[in-house]
Design an enzyme around this catalytic site. Structure first.
Site: not given
Length: 379
Positions: A92-96, A146, A188, A215, A265, A303, A305, A308, A334
């Protein structure tokens, strides 16, 4: 073939499955990216991520710029070599994080001045600097800088955030130098459809190879987000990947896929894993519950994994009650495997034309019509 390409393979209504080619491999979409905030997915090794079928992970520009620093990562050969991950990475850009974690000093049309949440140092981040940092980190996909306002937000704040996001997207495009990274633009505008469309129109003019919806999941109700996406997602370019940032509840993912979203994500798989919550189709298994004290069954039936396949609910509960770090690691593993399996089911049902049946089943779980969610209080 170019370093980056996006090819749609099948559609079901507005839902689509596709393949995104990058320098470090291909990504089958819809895709979910486990979050490796500080160049590490918490409690899970790269080999375990591969075994769980993760094809791409996300790393956090803000945190890595503060510690260890982008120059150190670059000196160590870039993020892929630094964290021993040879598949695609998105940063990410770091903005958040600047707006949500740091003590904000001032914001203007050229960038943000803030105090580090680590040591209080006064720092400055501009669109060009955000791109420079991400180029040093070396991810396959990097994000434009952003302004992400919380919701609800005043109309004036939303308009201001949109104006800056458009300006900063242009600055990021002009600052980009590496041709082995794809820079995605971010749209946004909160839940204001007209404002979102204005932002989208201006961002699309910059011809990014992919577009993100920022956003959302920042204070609005899930139903509000779903209704907005139903009106907005299909307006985005259909020949580029569409990325919904920071959204991770399974039902929210399915609803977003139904509108045409390709990438997701969220920290939920590992955060919930560390808190003894294991995902299943109908909700959670709360492994601390006393009912599991002598339960020989796997964490989640059917499952495959590692957790499990090898351990009982009784053992996992013991690990959490004893404070053993293996418990959070196994449930996190898991959860990551569950999410990757869910995305595979989504892709398969889109290809088979049965996606809406899968969506209907999860909607029924959400509505409480059929559920195996564990409601018993933990000890």
């Amino acid at each position: 073939m170019s370093r980056f390409s996006f090819q749609i393979r099948a559609v079901a209504g507005r839902a689509r499955c596709a393949v995104l080619h990058t320098p470090h491999g291909e990504i089958q979409t819809p895709a979910f990216m486990p979050v490796g905030t500080k160049a590490s997915v918490k409690g899970v090794t790269p080999d375990q991520l591969v075994a769980a079928s993760a094809s791409i992970i996300l790393a956090n520009t803000y945190h890595l710029a503060l510690r260890p620093g982008a120059d150190i990562v670059a000196e160590m050969g870039g993020l892929h070599r630094f964290m021993s991950w040879d598949r695609p990475i998105l940063t990410d850009s770091g903005g958040f994080q600047v707006f949500s974690l740091a003590t904000l000093n001032s914001i203007d049309d050229d960038g943000v001045t803030f105090k580090s949440h680590i040591d209080g140092a006064v720092l400055r981040l501009s669109p060009a600097e955000a791109v420079e940092i991400q180029e040093k980190l070396g991810a396959d996909i990097i994000m434009a800088f952003d302004q992400c306002p919380p919701l609800p937000a005043s109309p004036d704040l939303l308009r201001q955030a949109v104006d800056r996001t458009i300006r900063w997207a242009r600055d990021c495009r002009d600052a980009k130098r590496r041709d082995d990274q794809a820079l995605f633009g971010i749209v946004q505008g909160g839940l204001d459809l007209d404002l979102r469309c204005r932002c989208l129109d201006e961002i699309v003019k910059l011809d990014f190879p992919g577009y993100a919806i920022g956003g959302l999941s920042v204070g609005e109700a899930p139903e509000e987000m779903a209704a907005f996406l139903n009106e907005f997602t299909h307006r985005m370019p259909d020949d580029r990947p569409r990325y919904l940032m920071g959204v991770g509840r399974p039902i929210d993912i399915l609803r977003a896929v139904n509108t045409g979203v390709d990438m997701f994500d969220c920290v939920l798989p590992t955060r919930n894993g560390r808190n003894a919550f294991a995902f299943c189709d109908a909700g959670f298994v709360r492994i601390r519950n006393s009912r599991y004290k002598t339960d020989p069954r796997p964490l989640v039936e059917n499952c495959d994994c590692y957790a499990c396949s090898h351990f009982s609910r009784a053992y996992l509960r013991h690990l959490f009650l004893a404070g053993e770090m293996l418990g959070p690691m196994l449930v996190s593993l898991h959860n990551i495997a569950y999410y990757q399996r869910l995305m595979r089911r989504i892709r398969e049902t889109i290809a088979a034309g049965t996606f809406h049946e899968l969506l209907a089943a999860f909607a029924a779980f959400e509505a409480g019509l059929t559920t195996t969610v564990d409601n018993e209080d933990a000890e």
